[in-house]
Design a protein around this motif. Structure first.
Motif, PDB file in Angstrom:
ATOM      1  N   ARG A   1     -36.656 -20.283 -13.879  1.00 37.51           N
ATOM      2  CA  ARG A   1     -37.570 -19.155 -13.659  1.00 37.51           C
ATOM      3  C   ARG A   1     -37.106 -17.887 -14.356  1.00 37.51           C
ATOM      4  NH1 ARG A   1     -38.623 -20.194  -7.141  1.00 37.51           N
ATOM      5  NH2 ARG A   1     -40.159 -21.880  -7.412  1.00 37.51           N
ATOM      6  N   ALA A   2     -35.788 -17.785 -14.545  1.00 43.06           N
ATOM      7  CA  ALA A   2     -35.242 -16.616 -15.244  1.00 43.06           C
ATOM      8  C   ALA A   2     -35.429 -16.729 -16.755  1.00 43.06           C
ATOM      9  CB  ALA A   2     -33.759 -16.458 -14.907  1.00 43.06           C
ATOM     10  N   GLY A   3     -35.972 -17.867 -17.198  1.00 47.09           N
ATOM     11  CA  GLY A   3     -36.231 -18.043 -18.617  1.00 47.09           C
ATOM     12  C   GLY A   3     -35.019 -18.446 -19.422  1.00 47.09           C
ATOM     13  N   VAL A   4     -33.963 -18.893 -18.735  1.00 44.12           N
ATOM     14  CA  VAL A   4     -32.747 -19.312 -19.434  1.00 44.12           C
ATOM     15  C   VAL A   4     -32.877 -20.784 -19.809  1.00 44.12           C
ATOM     16  CG1 VAL A   4     -30.246 -19.553 -19.305  1.00 44.12           C
ATOM     17  CG2 VAL A   4     -31.376 -17.642 -18.158  1.00 44.12           C
ATOM     18  N   ARG A   5     -32.771 -21.069 -21.063  1.00 43.44           N
ATOM     19  CA  ARG A   5     -32.934 -22.429 -21.579  1.00 43.44           C
ATOM     20  C   ARG A   5     -31.702 -23.279 -21.254  1.00 43.44           C
ATOM     21  NH1 ARG A   5     -34.679 -24.334 -27.546  1.00 43.44           N
ATOM     22  NH2 ARG A   5     -33.579 -26.325 -27.609  1.00 43.44           N
TER      23      ARG A   5
ATOM     24  N   MET B   1     -16.600  -1.019 -14.672  1.00 42.17           N
ATOM     25  CA  MET B   1     -17.560   0.072 -14.886  1.00 42.17           C
ATOM     26  C   MET B   1     -18.968  -0.512 -14.860  1.00 42.17           C
ATOM     27  SD  MET B   1     -17.899   2.656 -18.102  1.00 42.17           S
ATOM     28  CE  MET B   1     -16.265   3.295 -17.838  1.00 42.17           C
ATOM     29  N   SER B   2     -19.868   0.066 -14.050  1.00 39.98           N
ATOM     30  CA  SER B   2     -21.229  -0.438 -13.936  1.00 39.98           C
ATOM     31  C   SER B   2     -22.040  -0.032 -15.154  1.00 39.98           C
ATOM     32  CB  SER B   2     -21.898   0.124 -12.678  1.00 39.98           C
ATOM     33  OG  SER B   2     -22.143   1.496 -12.843  1.00 39.98           O
ATOM     34  N   PRO B   3     -23.146  -0.720 -15.471  1.00 36.08           N
ATOM     35  CA  PRO B   3     -24.000  -0.363 -16.603  1.00 36.08           C
ATOM     36  C   PRO B   3     -24.550   1.054 -16.473  1.00 36.08           C
ATOM     37  CG  PRO B   3     -24.492  -2.565 -15.856  1.00 36.08           C
ATOM     38  CD  PRO B   3     -23.555  -1.985 -14.849  1.00 36.08           C
ATOM     39  N   PHE B   4     -24.852   1.477 -15.220  1.00 34.97           N
ATOM     40  CA  PHE B   4     -25.391   2.821 -15.010  1.00 34.97           C
ATOM     41  C   PHE B   4     -24.374   3.884 -15.394  1.00 34.97           C
ATOM     42  CE2 PHE B   4     -28.009   6.050 -13.306  1.00 34.97           C
ATOM     43  CZ  PHE B   4     -27.201   6.946 -12.612  1.00 34.97           C
ATOM     44  N   ARG B   5     -23.117   3.691 -14.958  1.00 33.06           N
ATOM     45  CA  ARG B   5     -22.061   4.649 -15.301  1.00 33.06           C
ATOM     46  C   ARG B   5     -21.794   4.644 -16.800  1.00 33.06           C
ATOM     47  NH1 ARG B   5     -16.780   4.015 -12.062  1.00 33.06           N
ATOM     48  NH2 ARG B   5     -16.324   5.906 -13.252  1.00 33.06           N
ATOM     49  N   PHE B   6     -21.905   3.477 -17.389  1.00 30.82           N
ATOM     50  CA  PHE B   6     -21.705   3.380 -18.837  1.00 30.82           C
ATOM     51  C   PHE B   6     -22.791   4.166 -19.575  1.00 30.82           C
ATOM     52  CE2 PHE B   6     -20.475   2.023 -22.796  1.00 30.82           C
ATOM     53  CZ  PHE B   6     -21.370   1.197 -23.431  1.00 30.82           C
TER      54      PHE B   6
ATOM     55  N   ILE C   1     -20.068 -15.712  -2.839  1.00 33.74           N
ATOM     56  CA  ILE C   1     -19.941 -15.301  -4.245  1.00 33.74           C
ATOM     57  C   ILE C   1     -21.315 -15.284  -4.912  1.00 33.74           C
ATOM     58  CG2 ILE C   1     -18.979 -15.904  -6.503  1.00 33.74           C
ATOM     59  CD1 ILE C   1     -16.618 -17.199  -5.047  1.00 33.74           C
ATOM     60  N   TYR C   2     -22.116 -16.317  -4.659  1.00 36.26           N
ATOM     61  CA  TYR C   2     -23.446 -16.391  -5.274  1.00 36.26           C
ATOM     62  C   TYR C   2     -24.343 -15.265  -4.782  1.00 36.26           C
ATOM     63  CZ  TYR C   2     -27.827 -18.408  -6.968  1.00 36.26           C
ATOM     64  OH  TYR C   2     -29.028 -18.611  -7.602  1.00 36.26           O
ATOM     65  N   SER C   3     -24.256 -14.953  -3.490  1.00 43.18           N
ATOM     66  CA  SER C   3     -25.046 -13.828  -2.944  1.00 43.18           C
ATOM     67  C   SER C   3     -24.638 -12.515  -3.605  1.00 43.18           C
ATOM     68  CB  SER C   3     -24.840 -13.734  -1.426  1.00 43.18           C
ATOM     69  OG  SER C   3     -25.303 -14.884  -0.783  1.00 43.18           O
ATOM     70  N   GLN C   4     -23.334 -12.340  -3.785  1.00 43.75           N
ATOM     71  CA  GLN C   4     -22.824 -11.122  -4.439  1.00 43.75           C
ATOM     72  C   GLN C   4     -23.322 -11.051  -5.884  1.00 43.75           C
ATOM     73  OE1 GLN C   4     -18.566 -10.951  -4.557  1.00 43.75           O
ATOM     74  NE2 GLN C   4     -18.481  -8.854  -5.328  1.00 43.75           N
ATOM     75  N   ILE C   5     -23.331 -12.184  -6.561  1.00 42.46           N
ATOM     76  CA  ILE C   5     -23.810 -12.246  -7.946  1.00 42.46           C
ATOM     77  C   ILE C   5     -25.268 -11.824  -8.033  1.00 42.46           C
ATOM     78  CG2 ILE C   5     -24.477 -13.916  -9.730  1.00 42.46           C
ATOM     79  CD1 ILE C   5     -21.847 -15.372  -9.173  1.00 42.46           C
ATOM     80  N   ILE C   6     -26.081 -12.283  -7.079  1.00 40.36           N
ATOM     81  CA  ILE C   6     -27.508 -11.929  -7.069  1.00 40.36           C
ATOM     82  C   ILE C   6     -27.691 -10.442  -6.810  1.00 40.36           C
ATOM     83  CG2 ILE C   6     -29.696 -12.266  -5.856  1.00 40.36           C
ATOM     84  CD1 ILE C   6     -28.792 -15.167  -5.356  1.00 40.36           C
ATOM     85  N   ARG C   7     -26.935  -9.905  -5.822  1.00 42.47           N
ATOM     86  CA  ARG C   7     -27.055  -8.476  -5.490  1.00 42.47           C
ATOM     87  C   ARG C   7     -26.649  -7.574  -6.649  1.00 42.47           C
ATOM     88  NH1 ARG C   7     -24.635 -10.072  -0.594  1.00 42.47           N
ATOM     89  NH2 ARG C   7     -22.637  -9.204  -1.319  1.00 42.47           N
ATOM     90  N   ASN C   8     -25.631  -7.992  -7.378  1.00 41.46           N
ATOM     91  CA  ASN C   8     -25.123  -7.183  -8.489  1.00 41.46           C
ATOM     92  C   ASN C   8     -25.812  -7.470  -9.821  1.00 41.46           C
ATOM     93  OD1 ASN C   8     -23.312  -6.065  -6.707  1.00 41.46           O
ATOM     94  ND2 ASN C   8     -21.621  -7.420  -7.294  1.00 41.46           N
ATOM     95  N   HIS C   9     -26.842  -8.346  -9.780  1.00 40.29           N
ATOM     96  CA  HIS C   9     -27.599  -8.690 -10.995  1.00 40.29           C
ATOM     97  C   HIS C   9     -26.687  -9.215 -12.106  1.00 40.29           C
ATOM     98  CE1 HIS C   9     -31.058  -6.728  -9.149  1.00 40.29           C
ATOM     99  NE2 HIS C   9     -30.274  -5.685  -8.896  1.00 40.29           N
TER     100      HIS C   9
END
Length: 458
Positions: free
Chosen positions: A101-105, A1-6, A57-65
């Motif tokens: 850059r995403a601010g993840v330590r 279930m996507s965050p939008f649908r949730f 897989i990495y491209s899909q991860i980026i597209r799906n945030h």
């Protein structure tokens, strides 16, 4: 279930005034779905064994945030580790930069993984920047990060910084000791490596198989037989499991071989319950190094009969034995075997052995043909072998041809003028001898004591 649908589901629940029980149940269900998706993606990344598939897989991860929904370091580390594991360090570093850059330590696992990627690309500028990041987040004394930085600086030949990292932590673990000892040993500082090993023992820590492999290698470089005997005892104290036993026994064979004690090397070899390609190769190289030609060839034959597949180092040992024994036909036979039977592409060391072998036998045209037929450019060692052969057999034209290539590679080296002058003298060409001496005087060159192009070897 996507965050939008949730989110829509929550709004619908609000409008319909669904009971808190149903809302809690739906929240739990949605969380389970998201957690399940999280685990599936992580497993796909970890199990990926193809770089193109990992890119997808990495491209899909980026597209799906995905990394925005799951910003935990674990997922970033997993991607970086997978790219490093699949020998794509540049992409691994790009992912780390995106993570920053995403601010993840970074956590205690991030830096050791990134350091492995940096070691593969040997980017020391990035290494120094990463050390600054480690200090900022208080990770510079982390056991794995610390040993990683020591190894990286040592590989760069920056032993000053390697020692600084090592000495900053008074409560250093064995991994850091192993890193500095291995760095010094592999960096040609054998005596310092042995001294560091003695400090390790005084510290109260017990060396392991990794320690002993580095120390025995350093001892072999020094050729100190008394020290070798003492280290042999330490090896048995450090043995803990079969895999370590094999690793350390191989290191002992290598150490005794470098010390010229092939009888002791064979004693270790003969008592091994298990032998791998390194065990056999160390014996073959040791025999060849000290001129035991028949023993080297016999050992190689036994290796093949035992069903052990030789590698490129094995063939360097076999070809070196052929050089020592003047075995031209055998050398050609083993080179063809390496290429045709085992599919191993010759490297500079193999070609160097063949040029040396052919040159010593006076087959200078064949040696020249070997150089011209190489898939890579010859280095100064290969040209030096042929130049030495020209001096031995007094071949003027070939010597002049080789000299031009050597002058291009090392215009500052006077060895080529000295050898060329000797070739002219052996043929009674005194005018050319005077010309060589005039050139050397004009260039203010002086012969390096005990140096000769023909003495360079592998």
């Amino acid at each position: 279930m996507s965050p939008f649908r949730f989110h829509c589901l929550l709004l619908r629940f609000g409008r319909n005034r669904v009971s808190s029980f149903h809302l809690s149940h739906s929240l739990a269900t949605t969380t389970n779905i998201l957690d399940s998706n999280d685990k599936i993606i992580a497993t796909r990344i970890s199990n990926c064994n193809n770089i193109q598939h990992l890119d997808q897989i990495y491209s899909q991860i980026i597209r799906n945030h995905f990394l925005e929904l799951y910003p935990a370091q674990f997922h970033w580390n997993n991607i970086i580790r997978s790219y490093t594991r699949l020998d794509s360090p540049s992409k691994a570093l790009h992912v780390y930069i995106s993570m920053s850059r995403a601010g993840v330590r970074p956590d205690t696992f991030t830096l050791p993984i990134v350091l492995k990627a940096i070691c593969q690309v040997l980017n020391y500028v990035v290494a120094r920047q990463l050390y600054g990041v480690a200090i900022k987040h208080g990770l510079e004394t982390n056991m794995y990060s610390e040993s990683g930085f020591i190894s990286l600086y040592a590989k760069a030949g920056d032993f000053e910084n390697a020692r600084k990292v090592f000495e900053q932590n008074r409560e250093r673990k064995l991994g850091s000791w192993n890193a500095i000892i291995a760095g010094l040993s592999q960096g040609g500082r054998a005596k310092e490596a042995i001294e560091m090993f003695l400090e390790l023992r005084e510290s109260g820590l017990r060396p392991d198989d990794v320690t002993m492999v580095s120390v025995t290698s350093a001892c072999g470089s020094l050729g100190d037989l008394d020290l070798a005997s003492q280290l042999h005892k330490c090896v048995f104290q450090a043995k803990e499991m079969e895999k370590s036993d094999l690793l350390m026994m191989n290191s002992l064979i290598d150490m005794y071989g470098k010390c010229g004690k092939m009888d002791l090397a064979y004693r270790v070899f003969s008592r091994m319950k298990e032998r791998n390609v390194s065990s056999w190769t160390s014996m073959i190289v040791g025999y060849a190094m000290h001129g035991y030609v028949r023993d080297a060839i016999k050992c190689f034959r036994c290796m093949r009969e035992a069903g052990i597949r030789p590698n490129h180092v094995t063939f360097i040992g076999v070809l070196s034995a052929c050089v020592h024994g003047g075995m031209v036909q055998e050398g050609k036979y083993y080179l063809n075997m390496m290429k045709n039977e085992y599919g191993i592409a010759p490297m500079l060391q193999h070609y160097g052995c063949m040029v040396d072998l052919l040159g010593r036998a006076g087959l200078l045209e064949e040696a020249r043909g070997t150089i011209e037929g190489m898939s890579m450019k010859a280095n100064v060692v290969i040209w030096g072998c042929l130049m030495g052969a020209c001096e031995k057999h007094g071949h003027v034209k070939m010597g002049e041809w080789v000299a031009k290539h050597l002058q291009q590679l090392e215009p500052w080296n006077d060895g080529v003028y000295v050898v060329l002058s000797n070739i002219y003298a052996s043929n009674g060409m005194w005018e050319e001898v005077r010309r060589m001496r005039a050139i050397m005087k004009e260039r203010k060159l002086a012969k390096i004591p005990a140096y000769s192009l023909s003495t360079s070897s592998y």
